[in-house]
Design a protein around this motif. Structure first.
Motif, PDB file in Angstrom:
ATOM      1  N   GLN A  14      -0.851  43.474 -35.535  1.00 24.59           N
ATOM      2  CA  GLN A  14      -0.273  42.331 -34.858  1.00 24.59           C
ATOM      3  C   GLN A  14       0.566  41.547 -35.850  1.00 24.59           C
ATOM      4  N   ALA A  15       1.802  41.235 -35.478  1.00 32.60           N
ATOM      5  CA  ALA A  15       2.711  40.565 -36.412  1.00 32.60           C
ATOM      6  C   ALA A  15       3.558  39.542 -35.664  1.00 32.60           C
ATOM      7  N   VAL A  16       3.913  38.467 -36.360  1.00 32.81           N
ATOM      8  CA  VAL A  16       4.720  37.398 -35.784  1.00 32.81           C
ATOM      9  C   VAL A  16       6.097  37.422 -36.423  1.00 32.81           C
ATOM     10  N   SER A  17       7.139  37.404 -35.584  1.00 35.25           N
ATOM     11  CA  SER A  17       8.524  37.317 -36.064  1.00 35.25           C
ATOM     12  C   SER A  17       9.315  36.514 -35.040  1.00 35.25           C
ATOM     13  N   GLY A  18       9.731  35.325 -35.455  1.00 38.37           N
ATOM     14  CA  GLY A  18      10.428  34.452 -34.511  1.00 38.37           C
ATOM     15  C   GLY A  18       9.532  34.100 -33.339  1.00 38.37           C
ATOM     16  N   VAL A  19      10.013  34.330 -32.116  1.00 32.65           N
ATOM     17  CA  VAL A  19       9.228  34.013 -30.920  1.00 32.65           C
ATOM     18  C   VAL A  19       8.264  35.127 -30.553  1.00 32.65           C
ATOM     19  N   VAL A  22       3.552  40.382 -31.599  1.00 31.49           N
ATOM     20  CA  VAL A  22       3.309  41.707 -31.008  1.00 31.49           C
ATOM     21  C   VAL A  22       2.762  42.661 -32.070  1.00 31.49           C
ATOM     22  N   ARG A  23       2.195  43.763 -31.606  1.00 35.44           N
ATOM     23  CA  ARG A  23       1.861  44.836 -32.541  1.00 35.44           C
ATOM     24  C   ARG A  23       3.158  45.446 -33.046  1.00 35.44           C
ATOM     25  N   ALA A  24       3.220  45.645 -34.359  1.00 40.05           N
ATOM     26  CA  ALA A  24       4.464  46.124 -34.945  1.00 40.05           C
ATOM     27  C   ALA A  24       4.166  46.999 -36.161  1.00 40.05           C
ATOM     28  N   ALA A  25       5.054  47.968 -36.387  1.00 40.12           N
ATOM     29  CA  ALA A  25       5.003  48.769 -37.606  1.00 40.12           C
ATOM     30  C   ALA A  25       5.760  48.020 -38.692  1.00 40.12           C
ATOM     31  N   PHE A  26       5.148  47.853 -39.863  1.00 38.00           N
ATOM     32  CA  PHE A  26       5.824  47.146 -40.946  1.00 38.00           C
ATOM     33  C   PHE A  26       5.245  47.594 -42.275  1.00 38.00           C
TER      34      PHE A  26
END
Length: 243
Positions: A14-19, A22-26
């Motif tokens: 789970q990741a936050v970017s701007g608004v 969501v679950r994200a690959a990073f």
């Protein structure tokens, strides 16, 4: 000179970017710089379905592989109950990286394991882990918490590939961030470095052109890209052999 393609495994969290939340690959950029500054091309490999066809298609496009750091390996993979401090397992990532490593080994694809990557390599080949080092060594010297890396000495075994990579330095200072370590070492792995307290800090896989794994975080040392450079060099040899 053609640059080798290096696959680098990623988080799926789970990741936050701007608004967006969501679950994200990073993956931290320092891993990518480790590869690109050593002359390779970094390609991200997020956890996904680890069926044989998918794994084969991915590895067909790679000349080398980096298995990165992250959450603890599921203790069920080495027949242990979870310690209270052990992370909630990331089953998708465990399965994905295990399949990548097993197939990379089978096809002699050069690979570098970093922190969790070394632990997963050991577990994948039948070894086990110490789940909480402070229970064994009596201190948090390898994990200060809060995203702060600890500097620790590592004694490198003379005559090992790692020793040659590091210019035959007997002792190096490394960046640590781990609370687990190798316990029972899997068959086929050779220990090539330890901390001054005996904690295993590096292993190499026998019988492959290039299979090196370290417990520390070489990507955090912007002034020392020797491990990444050696992987990229091995990947270039692999690439040229298949040309």
């Amino acid at each position: 000179m053609t640059k080798p393609i290096i696959g680098v495994t990623t988080y799926l969290e789970q990741a936050v970017s701007g608004v967006w939340d969501v679950r994200a690959a990073f993956l931290p950029e320092v891993y990518l710089k480790g590869v690109t500054e050593a002359g390779g091309v970094a390609v991200l490999l997020p956890p996904q379905e680890a069926d044989p066809e998918t794994i084969a298609r991915v590895l067909d496009g790679l000349d080398g592989l980096v298995v990165t750091g992250g959450k603890d390996v599921d203790p069920a993979r080495y027949g242990a109950a979870p310690h209270p401090t052990t992370d909630e397992p990331r089953l998708d990532r465990d399965a994905w990286e295990d399949a990548l490593l097993q197939s990379a080994i089978a096809r002699d694809l050069p690979f570098l394991g970093i922190c969790r990557g070394m632990q997963l390599l050991n577990v994948s080949l039948g070894g086990s882990l110490v789940q909480h080092l402070p229970d064994v060594i009596g201190s948090d010297r390898y994990n200060l918490g809060g995203g702060v890396f600890a500097e620790n000495p590592v004694d490198v075994h003379a005559g090992s590939r790692l020793s040659r990579i590091l210019g035959d330095e007997g002792r190096v200072m490394v960046q640590s961030y781990h609370h687990q370590a190798l316990d029972r070492v899997a068959e086929g792995l050779t220990v090539t470095a330890r901390g001054d307290d005996g904690v295993i800090q590096a292993v190499e896989l026998e019988g492959v052109p290039y299979g090196v794994a370290v417990q520390w975080h070489p990507e955090e040392d912007a002034h020392d890209r020797r491990l990444f450079a050696s992987l990229v060099d091995a990947a270039r040899v692999h690439m040229e052999a298949l040309a």
